[in-house]
Design an enzyme around this catalytic site. Sequence first.
Site, short mmCIF file in Angstrom:
data_model
loop_
_atom_site.label_atom_id
_atom_site.label_comp_id
_atom_site.label_asym_id
_atom_site.label_seq_id
_atom_site.Cartn_x
_atom_site.Cartn_y
_atom_site.Cartn_z
N ASP A 160 0.83 -1.20 0.00
CA ASP A 160 0.00 0.00 0.00
C ASP A 160 0.87 1.25 0.00
OD1 ASP A 160 -1.83 2.03 0.52
OD2 ASP A 160 -2.97 0.85 1.98
N ASP A 183 -6.44 3.31 -11.48
CA ASP A 183 -7.79 2.80 -11.64
C ASP A 183 -8.76 3.99 -11.55
OD1 ASP A 183 -10.31 1.55 -11.41
OD2 ASP A 183 -9.41 -0.19 -10.42
N LYS A 187 -17.61 4.12 -11.62
CA LYS A 187 -18.94 4.22 -11.04
C LYS A 187 -18.95 5.28 -9.93
CE LYS A 187 -20.22 -0.56 -12.06
NZ LYS A 187 -20.66 -1.86 -11.49
N ARG A 257 1.96 0.64 -24.18
CA ARG A 257 1.07 -0.21 -24.98
C ARG A 257 -0.38 0.01 -24.58
NH1 ARG A 257 2.55 -6.35 -24.56
NH2 ARG A 257 2.24 -5.78 -22.39
#
Length: 291
Positions: A160, A183, A187, A257
């Site tokens: 972490d 990330d 939502k 990529r």
Amino acid sequence: MSDSPLTPEAARPAAPAPGERTPHVPGVSVRHTRAKGEPRFPDGPRADPAGSHFERRIRSFQPRRSRVTAGQADALQRLWPKWGLDIDGRQVIDLMELFGNGSPVVLEIGFGMGEATAQMAAAAPGTNILAVDVHTPGQGNLLNLADQNGLSNIRVANGDAIILLREMLTPDSLAGLRVYFPDPWPKKRHHKRRLIQPEFLSLAATRLRPGAIVHCATDWEPYAEQMLEVLMAHPAFENTQADGGFAPRPDFRPLTRFEGQGLDKGHVVNDLLFRRVQREEDRTDQPLTGA
């Protein structure tokens, strides 16, 4: 290496004696050699280095323990004791000792498979990169790239990044922070999991020396807008762009990529480059001017 049950028995190592740790054989997938209950990589990164030592909280990442190739497994076994670091939160890191030199250190949070990290390390040998991720195959791949290309300015940290920043790094110890394609948690109910938040920036600011650059990049436009809003509002950082907007992709950040695939799909990639401002207490040593 194939996972077929038809693998010749002669290619498999002998079973260990009771109580004896299974040795890792270079080039052989660990799933063929690991005994029941044995750690996946006895000499490599731990699955949960901090354990329950610290408070439970909403995290911005999810550990991914996907399939590890034989080459990645070999790199983890050979190189983790040399270039790896488990984030356990129980010690303060001496970065000069960790890297073996006094060069500036940039923290990179989330490096995927490590190709871009390795390219940046090769292009700037005078900058040390402390690269943090929880993706085991990526950790092995980056260690392998560092070894193959003689990149001694990379260290790979497992765990972490919040615990690393808060418990294991000293004030003003970092010359930069890189967060590439985190990330996006698209939502709305998951937005609280996004890494770039005011609380995170306040913590990072304590570890970044004045003038240090925070460089973020994302191909999720709503997240890019949130990043810009949060960074612009934070008193510890200033936008390097005179117009107060996004920055062109700097030459030192390779086109990955993953990024190329996003561009092919029509995604817009935004870079943000913010500078850690000089604090008021840093200005007290400056000579006073007057009439």
